[in-house]
Design a protein around this motif. Structure first.
Motif, mmCIF file in Angstrom:
data_model
loop_
_atom_site.group_PDB
_atom_site.id
_atom_site.type_symbol
_atom_site.label_atom_id
_atom_site.label_comp_id
_atom_site.label_asym_id
_atom_site.label_seq_id
_atom_site.Cartn_x
_atom_site.Cartn_y
_atom_site.Cartn_z
ATOM 1 N N ARG A 79 -6.996 -9.711 -11.542
ATOM 2 C CA ARG A 79 -5.587 -9.976 -11.193
ATOM 3 C C ARG A 79 -5.329 -9.437 -9.787
ATOM 4 N NH1 ARG A 79 -3.565 -12.857 -15.261
ATOM 5 N NH2 ARG A 79 -3.954 -12.064 -17.308
ATOM 6 N N PHE A 80 -4.876 -10.316 -8.938
ATOM 7 C CA PHE A 80 -4.594 -9.971 -7.550
ATOM 8 C C PHE A 80 -3.125 -10.235 -7.302
ATOM 9 C CE2 PHE A 80 -4.669 -10.546 -2.954
ATOM 10 C CZ PHE A 80 -5.547 -9.564 -2.559
ATOM 11 N N LYS A 81 -2.410 -9.233 -6.840
ATOM 12 C CA LYS A 81 -0.972 -9.362 -6.599
ATOM 13 C C LYS A 81 -0.710 -9.497 -5.108
ATOM 14 C CE LYS A 81 -0.110 -6.518 -10.577
ATOM 15 N NZ LYS A 81 -0.422 -5.186 -10.944
ATOM 16 N N LYS A 82 0.463 -10.019 -4.768
ATOM 17 C CA LYS A 82 0.811 -10.206 -3.355
ATOM 18 C C LYS A 82 0.733 -8.900 -2.571
ATOM 19 C CE LYS A 82 3.529 -14.366 -3.702
ATOM 20 N NZ LYS A 82 4.794 -15.039 -3.465
ATOM 21 N N LYS A 83 1.179 -7.808 -3.183
ATOM 22 C CA LYS A 83 1.150 -6.530 -2.459
ATOM 23 C C LYS A 83 -0.282 -6.070 -2.181
ATOM 24 C CE LYS A 83 1.399 -3.483 -6.434
ATOM 25 N NZ LYS A 83 2.057 -2.385 -7.065
ATOM 26 N N ASP A 84 -1.235 -6.569 -2.966
ATOM 27 C CA ASP A 84 -2.636 -6.202 -2.749
ATOM 28 C C ASP A 84 -3.157 -6.726 -1.414
ATOM 29 O OD1 ASP A 84 -2.766 -4.911 -5.231
ATOM 30 O OD2 ASP A 84 -3.418 -6.734 -6.260
ATOM 31 N N SER A 85 -2.598 -7.850 -0.927
ATOM 32 C CA SER A 85 -3.066 -8.392 0.350
ATOM 33 C C SER A 85 -2.741 -7.462 1.505
ATOM 34 C CB SER A 85 -2.545 -9.785 0.645
ATOM 35 O OG SER A 85 -1.508 -10.184 -0.103
ATOM 36 N N LYS A 86 -1.604 -6.787 1.433
ATOM 37 C CA LYS A 86 -1.261 -5.830 2.490
ATOM 38 C C LYS A 86 -2.242 -4.665 2.497
ATOM 39 C CE LYS A 86 3.575 -6.897 2.991
ATOM 40 N NZ LYS A 86 4.921 -6.415 3.151
ATOM 41 N N GLU A 87 -2.590 -4.198 1.318
ATOM 42 C CA GLU A 87 -3.565 -3.106 1.203
ATOM 43 C C GLU A 87 -4.930 -3.562 1.712
ATOM 44 O OE1 GLU A 87 -5.173 0.488 0.771
ATOM 45 O OE2 GLU A 87 -3.037 0.045 0.556
ATOM 46 N N LEU A 88 -5.281 -4.790 1.411
ATOM 47 C CA LEU A 88 -6.552 -5.329 1.874
ATOM 48 C C LEU A 88 -6.608 -5.367 3.400
ATOM 49 C CD1 LEU A 88 -9.254 -6.609 1.099
ATOM 50 C CD2 LEU A 88 -8.093 -8.809 1.074
ATOM 51 N N LEU A 89 -5.507 -5.782 4.026
ATOM 52 C CA LEU A 89 -5.463 -5.806 5.495
ATOM 53 C C LEU A 89 -5.642 -4.400 6.068
ATOM 54 C CD1 LEU A 89 -2.592 -8.339 6.227
ATOM 55 C CD2 LEU A 89 -5.040 -8.703 6.449
ATOM 56 N N LYS A 90 -5.030 -3.403 5.429
ATOM 57 C CA LYS A 90 -5.189 -2.020 5.881
ATOM 58 C C LYS A 90 -6.642 -1.569 5.781
ATOM 59 C CE LYS A 90 -0.564 -0.482 4.551
ATOM 60 N NZ LYS A 90 0.185 0.376 3.637
ATOM 61 N N ARG A 91 -7.282 -1.918 4.680
ATOM 62 C CA ARG A 91 -8.684 -1.530 4.486
ATOM 63 C C ARG A 91 -9.608 -2.196 5.499
ATOM 64 N NH1 ARG A 91 -9.679 -1.317 -2.042
ATOM 65 N NH2 ARG A 91 -8.062 0.218 -2.480
ATOM 66 N N VAL A 92 -9.371 -3.479 5.747
ATOM 67 C CA VAL A 92 -10.194 -4.198 6.728
ATOM 68 C C VAL A 92 -10.013 -3.583 8.116
ATOM 69 C CG1 VAL A 92 -10.514 -6.417 7.899
ATOM 70 C CG2 VAL A 92 -10.259 -6.348 5.409
ATOM 71 N N ALA A 93 -8.788 -3.263 8.470
ATOM 72 C CA ALA A 93 -8.522 -2.642 9.766
ATOM 73 C C ALA A 93 -9.252 -1.307 9.886
ATOM 74 C CB ALA A 93 -7.023 -2.446 9.959
ATOM 75 N N LYS A 94 -9.214 -0.519 8.839
ATOM 76 C CA LYS A 94 -9.882 0.784 8.860
ATOM 77 C C LYS A 94 -11.393 0.620 8.997
ATOM 78 C CE LYS A 94 -10.235 5.133 6.414
ATOM 79 N NZ LYS A 94 -9.800 5.946 5.284
ATOM 80 N N ILE A 95 -11.955 -0.328 8.257
ATOM 81 C CA ILE A 95 -13.405 -0.577 8.322
ATOM 82 C C ILE A 95 -13.826 -0.980 9.728
ATOM 83 C CG2 ILE A 95 -15.212 -2.194 7.581
ATOM 84 C CD1 ILE A 95 -13.842 -2.170 4.798
ATOM 85 N N HIS A 96 -13.001 -1.792 10.381
ATOM 86 C CA HIS A 96 -13.353 -2.303 11.709
ATOM 87 C C HIS A 96 -12.805 -1.444 12.849
ATOM 88 C CE1 HIS A 96 -15.347 -5.931 10.364
ATOM 89 N NE2 HIS A 96 -14.427 -6.003 9.420
ATOM 90 N N GLY A 97 -12.134 -0.363 12.500
ATOM 91 C CA GLY A 97 -11.643 0.557 13.521
ATOM 92 C C GLY A 97 -10.588 -0.050 14.431
ATOM 93 N N CYS A 98 -9.707 -0.848 13.873
ATOM 94 C CA CYS A 98 -8.643 -1.436 14.680
ATOM 95 C C CYS A 98 -7.336 -1.393 13.894
ATOM 96 C CB CYS A 98 -9.007 -2.863 15.095
ATOM 97 S SG CYS A 98 -9.342 -3.960 13.728
ATOM 98 N N SER A 99 -6.295 -1.918 14.478
ATOM 99 C CA SER A 99 -4.981 -1.873 13.835
ATOM 100 C C SER A 99 -4.788 -3.054 12.881
ATOM 101 C CB SER A 99 -3.877 -1.891 14.890
ATOM 102 O OG SER A 99 -3.837 -3.150 15.524
#
Length: 74
Positions: A3-23
């Motif tokens: 189950r994937f909720k809309k709010k999960d996409s915001k968290e996913l963007l934060k995680r991707v940014a952290k992994i790639h060292g950008c905003s």
């Protein structure tokens, strides 16, 4: 089923940014560019699929993630 909720996409963007060292804004910009490229693809089949999923509008990165994640079969 996952189950994937809309709010999960915001968290996913934060995680991707952290992994790639950008905003998050940089990730959103890159995703928005990729979404525009997909929307304007020359392949009629791909245009039809995009139209089916999103209509005549361009989704936000968060909406794109959420919509596409519903189509995944895990």
């Amino acid at each position: 089923m996952l189950r994937f909720k809309k709010k999960d996409s915001k968290e996913l963007l934060k995680r991707v940014a952290k992994i790639h060292g950008c905003s998050v804004s940089e990730i959103r910009e890159e995703m928005q560019y990729a979404i525009e490229e997909a929307r304007n693809n020359d392949d009629p089949d791909k245009q039809a699929e995009f139209q089916r999923l999103f209509g005549n509008r361009t989704p936000s990165p968060e909406e794109f993630i959420y919509t596409i994640s519903k189509k995944l079969k895990v």
